[in-house]
Motif scaffolding. Structure first.
Motif, PDB file in Angstrom:
ATOM      1  N   ALA A  41       0.825  -1.205   0.000  1.00  0.00           N
ATOM      2  CA  ALA A  41       0.000   0.000   0.000  1.00  0.00           C
ATOM      3  C   ALA A  41       0.863   1.260   0.000  1.00  0.00           C
ATOM      4  CB  ALA A  41      -0.942   0.000   1.194  1.00  0.00           C
ATOM      5  N   CYS A  42       1.988   1.243   0.690  1.00  0.00           N
ATOM      6  CA  CYS A  42       2.838   2.420   0.739  1.00  0.00           C
ATOM      7  C   CYS A  42       4.089   2.262  -0.108  1.00  0.00           C
ATOM      8  CB  CYS A  42       3.210   2.747   2.182  1.00  0.00           C
ATOM      9  SG  CYS A  42       1.932   3.694   3.019  1.00  0.00           S
ATOM     10  N   SER A  43       4.187   1.215  -0.894  1.00  0.00           N
ATOM     11  CA  SER A  43       5.369   1.058  -1.722  1.00  0.00           C
ATOM     12  C   SER A  43       5.016   0.941  -3.193  1.00  0.00           C
ATOM     13  CB  SER A  43       6.167  -0.172  -1.268  1.00  0.00           C
ATOM     14  OG  SER A  43       5.395  -1.338  -1.444  1.00  0.00           O
ATOM     15  N   SER A  44       3.742   1.184  -3.537  1.00  0.00           N
ATOM     16  CA  SER A  44       3.354   1.131  -4.934  1.00  0.00           C
ATOM     17  C   SER A  44       3.915   2.357  -5.650  1.00  0.00           C
ATOM     18  CB  SER A  44       1.836   1.078  -5.076  1.00  0.00           C
ATOM     19  OG  SER A  44       1.262   2.324  -4.742  1.00  0.00           O
ATOM     20  N   TYR A  45       3.869   2.329  -6.970  1.00  0.00           N
ATOM     21  CA  TYR A  45       4.448   3.431  -7.734  1.00  0.00           C
ATOM     22  C   TYR A  45       3.710   4.742  -7.513  1.00  0.00           C
ATOM     23  CZ  TYR A  45       0.582   3.020 -10.978  1.00  0.00           C
ATOM     24  OH  TYR A  45      -0.674   3.001 -11.528  1.00  0.00           O
ATOM     25  N   SER A  46       2.450   4.688  -7.040  1.00  0.00           N
ATOM     26  CA  SER A  46       1.676   5.916  -6.893  1.00  0.00           C
ATOM     27  C   SER A  46       1.650   6.454  -5.472  1.00  0.00           C
ATOM     28  CB  SER A  46       0.246   5.693  -7.386  1.00  0.00           C
ATOM     29  OG  SER A  46      -0.397   4.724  -6.580  1.00  0.00           O
ATOM     30  N   VAL A  47       2.237   5.744  -4.513  1.00  0.00           N
ATOM     31  CA  VAL A  47       2.260   6.193  -3.123  1.00  0.00           C
ATOM     32  C   VAL A  47       3.679   6.058  -2.585  1.00  0.00           C
ATOM     33  CG1 VAL A  47       1.371   5.808  -0.789  1.00  0.00           C
ATOM     34  CG2 VAL A  47      -0.133   5.439  -2.748  1.00  0.00           C
ATOM     35  N   ALA A  48       4.170   7.121  -1.960  1.00  0.00           N
ATOM     36  CA  ALA A  48       5.486   7.087  -1.320  1.00  0.00           C
ATOM     37  C   ALA A  48       5.362   7.717   0.056  1.00  0.00           C
ATOM     38  CB  ALA A  48       6.508   7.846  -2.158  1.00  0.00           C
ATOM     39  N   CYS A  49       5.834   7.005   1.078  1.00  0.00           N
ATOM     40  CA  CYS A  49       5.719   7.489   2.450  1.00  0.00           C
ATOM     41  C   CYS A  49       7.091   7.666   3.077  1.00  0.00           C
ATOM     42  CB  CYS A  49       4.910   6.500   3.296  1.00  0.00           C
ATOM     43  SG  CYS A  49       3.200   6.306   2.753  1.00  0.00           S
ATOM     44  N   SER A  50       7.174   8.671   3.923  1.00  0.00           N
ATOM     45  CA  SER A  50       8.365   8.907   4.718  1.00  0.00           C
ATOM     46  C   SER A  50       7.888   9.372   6.086  1.00  0.00           C
ATOM     47  CB  SER A  50       9.246   9.959   4.065  1.00  0.00           C
ATOM     48  OG  SER A  50      10.358  10.239   4.886  1.00  0.00           O
ATOM     49  N   GLY A  51       8.072   8.530   7.077  1.00  0.00           N
ATOM     50  CA  GLY A  51       7.580   8.871   8.415  1.00  0.00           C
ATOM     51  C   GLY A  51       6.066   8.947   8.417  1.00  0.00           C
ATOM     52  N   ASN A  52       5.536  10.059   8.885  1.00  0.00           N
ATOM     53  CA  ASN A  52       4.086  10.242   8.963  1.00  0.00           C
ATOM     54  C   ASN A  52       3.540  11.095   7.830  1.00  0.00           C
ATOM     55  OD1 ASN A  52       3.638   8.687  11.244  1.00  0.00           O
ATOM     56  ND2 ASN A  52       4.151  10.370  12.612  1.00  0.00           N
ATOM     57  N   GLU A  53       4.254  11.150   6.710  1.00  0.00           N
ATOM     58  CA  GLU A  53       3.783  11.910   5.552  1.00  0.00           C
ATOM     59  C   GLU A  53       3.925  11.070   4.293  1.00  0.00           C
ATOM     60  OE1 GLU A  53       4.460  16.147   3.294  1.00  0.00           O
ATOM     61  OE2 GLU A  53       4.704  16.013   5.462  1.00  0.00           O
ATOM     62  N   CYS A  54       2.909  11.134   3.448  1.00  0.00           N
ATOM     63  CA  CYS A  54       2.923  10.395   2.185  1.00  0.00           C
ATOM     64  C   CYS A  54       2.546  11.326   1.049  1.00  0.00           C
ATOM     65  CB  CYS A  54       1.897   9.250   2.212  1.00  0.00           C
ATOM     66  SG  CYS A  54       2.234   7.964   3.420  1.00  0.00           S
ATOM     67  N   THR A  55       3.024  10.987  -0.140  1.00  0.00           N
ATOM     68  CA  THR A  55       2.550  11.627  -1.361  1.00  0.00           C
ATOM     69  C   THR A  55       1.934  10.532  -2.215  1.00  0.00           C
ATOM     70  OG1 THR A  55       4.686  11.370  -2.445  1.00  0.00           O
ATOM     71  CG2 THR A  55       4.281  13.466  -1.324  1.00  0.00           C
ATOM     72  N   ALA A  56       0.900  10.897  -2.956  1.00  0.00           N
ATOM     73  CA  ALA A  56       0.207   9.915  -3.779  1.00  0.00           C
ATOM     74  C   ALA A  56      -0.312  10.573  -5.035  1.00  0.00           C
ATOM     75  CB  ALA A  56      -0.959   9.299  -3.007  1.00  0.00           C
ATOM     76  N   THR A  57      -0.377   9.790  -6.090  1.00  0.00           N
ATOM     77  CA  THR A  57      -1.046  10.200  -7.313  1.00  0.00           C
ATOM     78  C   THR A  57      -2.142   9.193  -7.578  1.00  0.00           C
ATOM     79  OG1 THR A  57       0.989  11.157  -8.197  1.00  0.00           O
ATOM     80  CG2 THR A  57      -0.782  10.683  -9.768  1.00  0.00           C
ATOM     81  N   LEU A  58      -3.377   9.673  -7.611  1.00  0.00           N
ATOM     82  CA  LEU A  58      -4.533   8.832  -7.901  1.00  0.00           C
ATOM     83  C   LEU A  58      -5.043   9.216  -9.277  1.00  0.00           C
ATOM     84  CD1 LEU A  58      -6.342   9.141  -4.458  1.00  0.00           C
ATOM     85  CD2 LEU A  58      -4.848   7.294  -5.229  1.00  0.00           C
ATOM     86  N   SER A  59      -5.042   8.255 -10.199  1.00  0.00           N
ATOM     87  CA  SER A  59      -5.450   8.513 -11.581  1.00  0.00           C
ATOM     88  C   SER A  59      -6.647   7.654 -11.941  1.00  0.00           C
ATOM     89  CB  SER A  59      -4.309   8.191 -12.542  1.00  0.00           C
ATOM     90  OG  SER A  59      -3.191   8.994 -12.266  1.00  0.00           O
ATOM     91  N   GLY A  60      -7.632   8.268 -12.566  1.00  0.00           N
ATOM     92  CA  GLY A  60      -8.820   7.548 -13.003  1.00  0.00           C
ATOM     93  C   GLY A  60      -9.867   7.473 -11.906  1.00  0.00           C
ATOM     94  N   ASP A  61     -11.121   7.692 -12.284  1.00  0.00           N
ATOM     95  CA  ASP A  61     -12.213   7.636 -11.319  1.00  0.00           C
ATOM     96  C   ASP A  61     -12.196   6.315 -10.570  1.00  0.00           C
ATOM     97  OD1 ASP A  61     -12.970  10.114 -12.157  1.00  0.00           O
ATOM     98  OD2 ASP A  61     -14.793   9.476 -13.185  1.00  0.00           O
ATOM     99  N   GLY A  62     -12.331   6.399  -9.261  1.00  0.00           N
ATOM    100  CA  GLY A  62     -12.361   5.198  -8.434  1.00  0.00           C
ATOM    101  C   GLY A  62     -10.997   4.685  -8.031  1.00  0.00           C
TER     102      GLY A  62
END
Length: 108
Positions: free
Chosen positions: A26-47
């Motif tokens: 969940a936190c190691s996929s290409y669209s989500v990157a986490c460091s400590g208590n902060e994450c960045t994510a890219t969600l593409s496409g409805d749903g």
């Protein structure tokens, strides 16, 4: 031990291993990157869905420059550069496009 017993045990072991690894992806996929208590994510496409800091998020689309994101049972909208709170997360929509949203999330 019969061949069927061995095959069933191998299949059960493989399934159990996949269940143990599922939370890690969940936190190691290409669209989500986490460091400590902060994450960045890219969600593409409805749903599109992701689990960020233990919380389920889904992207509901973009309309008039505002992305709709559902966090748990709460839906929020945000424009590029705007910060909102939803459930246990604080979100900042860093990029909002017609078919995707890039955001940062932190607890609190």
């Amino acid at each position: 031990m019969s061949i069927m017993d061995r095959s069933a045990r191998l299949a059960a072991g493989a399934a159990a291993g996949m269940l143990l690894l599922a939370p890690l992806t969940a936190c190691s996929s290409y669209s989500v990157a986490c460091s400590g208590n902060e994450c960045t994510a890219t969600l593409s496409g409805d749903g599109a869905e992701a689990t960020i800091l233990g919380t389920e998020l889904s992207y509901g689309g973009t309309e008039d420059g505002r992305a709709t994101v559902t966090v748990g049972n709460t839906s929020v909208t945000c424009a590029e550069g705007e910060s909102v709170s939803a459930g246990p997360l604080s979100l900042t929509c860093t990029t909002v496009d017609s078919g995707s949203v890039e955001l940062s999330a932190s607890l609190g």
